[in-house]
Design a protein around this motif. Structure first.
Motif, PDB file in Angstrom:
ATOM      1  N   THR A  35       0.826  -1.217   0.000  1.00  0.00           N
ATOM      2  CA  THR A  35       0.000   0.000   0.000  1.00  0.00           C
ATOM      3  C   THR A  35       0.859   1.266   0.000  1.00  0.00           C
ATOM      4  OG1 THR A  35      -0.173  -0.208   2.394  1.00  0.00           O
ATOM      5  CG2 THR A  35      -2.005  -1.043   1.079  1.00  0.00           C
ATOM      6  N   GLU A  73      -9.399   5.644  -0.594  1.00  0.00           N
ATOM      7  CA  GLU A  73      -9.053   4.266  -0.940  1.00  0.00           C
ATOM      8  C   GLU A  73      -9.366   3.872  -2.385  1.00  0.00           C
ATOM      9  OE1 GLU A  73     -10.194   1.326   2.016  1.00  0.00           O
ATOM     10  OE2 GLU A  73     -10.574  -0.115   0.402  1.00  0.00           O
ATOM     11  N   SER A 109      -5.662  14.367  -0.049  1.00  0.00           N
ATOM     12  CA  SER A 109      -5.132  13.210  -0.777  1.00  0.00           C
ATOM     13  C   SER A 109      -6.306  12.316  -1.187  1.00  0.00           C
ATOM     14  CB  SER A 109      -4.126  12.451   0.079  1.00  0.00           C
ATOM     15  OG  SER A 109      -4.714  12.093   1.298  1.00  0.00           O
ATOM     16  N   LEU A 157      -6.438   5.156  -4.153  1.00  0.00           N
ATOM     17  CA  LEU A 157      -5.126   4.703  -3.660  1.00  0.00           C
ATOM     18  C   LEU A 157      -4.835   3.268  -4.109  1.00  0.00           C
ATOM     19  CD1 LEU A 157      -5.114   6.198  -0.034  1.00  0.00           C
ATOM     20  CD2 LEU A 157      -3.802   6.988  -2.023  1.00  0.00           C
ATOM     21  N   SER A 159      -1.447   2.589  -6.165  1.00  0.00           N
ATOM     22  CA  SER A 159      -0.376   1.787  -5.574  1.00  0.00           C
ATOM     23  C   SER A 159       0.439   1.104  -6.670  1.00  0.00           C
ATOM     24  CB  SER A 159      -0.933   0.772  -4.572  1.00  0.00           C
ATOM     25  OG  SER A 159      -1.648  -0.263  -5.210  1.00  0.00           O
TER      26      SER A 159
END
Ligand code: HEC
Ligand code: HEC
Ligand code: HEC
Ligand code: HEC
Length: 236
Positions: A84, A108, A105, A111, A115
């Motif tokens: 992660t 999930e 930012s 993200l 990643s």
């Protein structure tokens, strides 16, 4: 002579029937790729055929690049297995004409994609590699989109990087009350923004993308013909 001819005819009929059955089977088998899900997409990193620019030698498991059944990440769901990137700083999209609240930012739903797609973490860097090894790298990189340590590079058209200023804004709390150019949320309707929002709240990568299904190309969640996808949220 007669019985022989009839026998031949019967055999011929049988052969025809068998051929028909075989043709039906062949057609079915050929139809499978369309239903094959992630295996036939560029997210199958075990296969230079499915993912010619980014694959890993010596790997066989497809799902494991993203999911694990044990020792998965508890930071992201569902049963996330890729290393992660919670601490990676991202430069968010900015514009004078934005009205909704944007987080510092992404959440999930972005993200998990970044990643791999920001190029800072190897695509094959996993919490739990197949076998008893625990965390580590799975396989050896191949393909022009990866560097020697397995990270996506800017030579891949799928490279997004950590600078998100040139990408559709993410980390946005969807709120049509702040901008009349957007459809309001209705609670559950499939023809409105609702189903596209990460956790029912945010515009993130997974609003527009489904990482398992390439039916609409570019892993889009639905067809963008006549900009239909855009118009689920935008009014014009
Ligand atoms: C390239 C990464 C990637 C690969 C490979 C992958 N997944 Fe996923 N999967 C995801 C992401 C990301 C989500 C979360 C989607 C979301 O939040 O919209 C997800 C969600 C899921 C879910 C939760 C329900 C759903 O559909 O959202 C299941 C079940 C799942 N994956 C199964 C699998 C299986 C089985 C395989 C292998 C055949 C697989 N995945 C391969 C990235 C991947
Ligand atoms: C485990 C790493 C990994 C994760 C997680 C991942 N991707 Fe990818 N993705 C890749 C790689 C590698 C490629 C292939 C790059 C290439 O061909 O150059 C790719 C390709 C793509 C493509 C290009 C498809 C095409 O047909 O050209 C899109 C779009 C994409 N990913 C979106 C996403 C989104 C959105 C998410 C999150 C929901 C996601 N990916 C999650 C590694 C990942
Ligand atoms: C508002 C919808 C939307 C959001 C949010 C979004 N994308 Fe996309 N993305 C698209 C569309 C539409 C395309 C296809 C573009 C085309 O065909 O030219 C695309 C294409 C891509 C591609 C293929 C390469 C390219 O540039 O065309 C990648 C990789 C990708 N997206 C990754 C991501 C990632 C990672 C995120 C989150 C940081 C994200 N996308 C957020 C709609 C979106
Ligand atoms: C899930 C909802 C959703 C989808 C789907 C969507 N957008 Fe957006 N878009 C937004 C939100 C929310 C904003 C930020 C609006 C604001 O803050 O006022 C935005 C912002 C934008 C902006 C920047 C506007 C500005 O003021 O700087 C552009 C351009 C844009 N979207 C184009 C598109 C395109 C093209 C598509 C289709 C590929 C698309 N969007 C799909 C929700 C969406």
């Amino acid at each position: 002579m007669w019985p022989k001819t009839r026998e031949v005819e019967r055999e011929l009929r049988q052969m025809k029937r068998q051929t028909r059955i075989i043709m039906v089977l062949v057609t079915l088998v050929m139809a499978v790729p369309a239903l094959g899900g992630v295996v036939d997409t560029k997210h199958n990193f075990t296969s230079p055929t499915a993912s010619p620019n980014a694959y890993f030698f010596g790997t066989r498991q497809v799902c494991v690049f993203c999911h694990a059944v044990h020792n998965a990440s508890t930071t992201y769901s569902p049963l996330w297995n890729h290393e992660t990137n919670g601490a990676t700083p991202y430069t968010m999209y900015t514009s004078d004409t934005m009205d909704m609240v944007q987080s510092a930012s992404p959440h999930e739903g972005s993200l998990i994609c970044l990643s791999c797609h920001d190029g800072t973490i190897a695509v094959n860097s996993l919490n739990n590699v197949p076998g008893p090894e625990g965390a580590g790298n799975y396989g050896a990189p191949g393909g022009s989109g990866l560097d020697a340590s397995g990270r996506l590079t800017s030579s891949s058209h799928a490279f997004v990087g950590t600078d998100l200023r040139d990408d559709h804004p993410v980390g946005i709390l969807y709120d049509a009350n702040r901008d009349p150019a957007f459809h309001p949320k209705t609670g559950s309707s499939a023809s409105y923004p609702d189903k596209l929002l990460d956790q029912g709240l945010y515009v993130e990568c997974n609003s527009c993308h489904n990482p398992h299904d390439n039916t609409y190309t570019n892993f889009l969640t639905e067809s963008n013909a006549s900009s239909a996808l855009c118009l689920r949220c935008h009014i014009q």
